[in-house]
Design an enzyme around this catalytic site. Structure first.
Site, short mmCIF file in Angstrom:
data_model
loop_
_atom_site.label_atom_id
_atom_site.label_comp_id
_atom_site.label_asym_id
_atom_site.label_seq_id
_atom_site.Cartn_x
_atom_site.Cartn_y
_atom_site.Cartn_z
N GLY A 173 0.79 -1.23 0.00
CA GLY A 173 0.00 0.00 0.00
C GLY A 173 0.82 1.28 0.00
N ARG A 184 5.36 -6.36 10.12
CA ARG A 184 5.10 -7.33 11.19
C ARG A 184 5.56 -8.72 10.76
NH1 ARG A 184 -1.08 -7.04 12.57
NH2 ARG A 184 -1.16 -6.87 10.30
N VAL A 201 4.18 -2.55 15.76
CA VAL A 201 4.12 -1.36 16.61
C VAL A 201 3.45 -1.62 17.95
CG1 VAL A 201 4.11 0.14 14.59
CG2 VAL A 201 1.93 -0.48 15.64
N TYR A 243 -11.48 4.84 14.63
CA TYR A 243 -10.44 5.23 13.68
C TYR A 243 -10.26 6.74 13.63
CZ TYR A 243 -7.81 5.78 9.36
OH TYR A 243 -6.85 6.13 8.44
#
Length: 246
Positions: free
Chosen positions: A18, A39, A65, A169
């Protein structure tokens, strides 16, 4: 290949696909050493190989993260190999299916899970890597925000975002904007600049590729903020056209 970033070391979280991948590609094409934060080490290496096939100096760093051990390990790896970090793009972020409910019905776990990645995770990465950024002659921190973080735009019933009010979000990105401003104020007497980038509604896995913008377009603001000159802004919120209202 342009070499205006030659010698610069850039870490992009969530860079195996992305917008994150495209940011890595654009910075790498300008000469930076790009560290593909991912990840999944396998997916990260796949992305790095693709970048290397385009003559970009790309390395893989396993980094989740929300896992402090991987953040600490990444920091040690960067310090050992480069001794500094010039650019940090906090691109990794999530939106949960549970966030698509009416706002008052969103489960507290959805809120907690979203903040864990989009807010606490970003801060954990910045806090851990800040000593390495301070070793750069011109450190740059870019926090990938969203137009959906704008309280000004959400307060306007005629805004294009009026139908996109995701409680977890949107508010997590608003919180990230606040962290951006507060860190920039702390670092105002250093060469480090901290800004928030709005990529626009870009087609990615995050939105099931419903966005109308390409990843090339979505990367513009972050790349610009990652490569600001010494007299560039800090503590701001920008898309590719300029300032976004808070």
């Amino acid at each position: 290949m342009s070499e205006d970033l030659k010698g610069k070391v850039a870490l992009i979280t969530g860079a195996n696909k992305g917008i994150g991948y495209e940011i890595a590609r654009q910075l790498g094409s300008r000469g930076a050493i790009v560290l593909v934060g991912a990840r999944d080490i396998g997916r990260g290496e796949e992305a790095a190989n693709k970048l290397r096939s385009n003559q970009i100096d790309a390395r893989t760093i396993q980094l989740d993260v929300i896992d402090q051990k991987t953040i600490d390990s990444a920091s040690k790896q960067i310090e050992s190999e480069f001794g500094k970090l010039d650019i940090l793009v906090n691109n990794a972020g999530i939106i949960s299916d549970g966030d698509r409910l009416p706002r008052s019905q969103v489960d507290i776990e959805t809120l907690r899970h979203t903040y864990e990645t989009n807010v606490f995770g970003v801060f954990a990465v910045i806090k851990t890597l800040l000593p390495l950024l301070k070793k750069s002659t011109a450190g740059r921190i870019v926090n990938q925000s969203s137009g959906l973080a704008s309280l000004t735009q959400h307060s306007d019933p005629n805004s294009e975002f009026d139908d996109s009010k995701y409680l977890a979000y949107n508010s997590s990105k608003t919180a990230l904007n606040a962290i951006t401003v507060l860190l920039a104020a702390e670092l105002k007497d250093t060469p480090i600049k901290v800004n928030a980038a709005d990529p626009g509604f870009t087609a990615t896995d995050l939105n099931q590729h419903q966005g109308h913008r390409t990843v090339e377009q979505g990367a513009i603001a972050a790349v610009r903020l990652a490569t600001l000159p010494d007299d560039g802004s800090s503590g701001g919120y920008f898309d590719e056209n300029g300032v976004v209202p808070w």
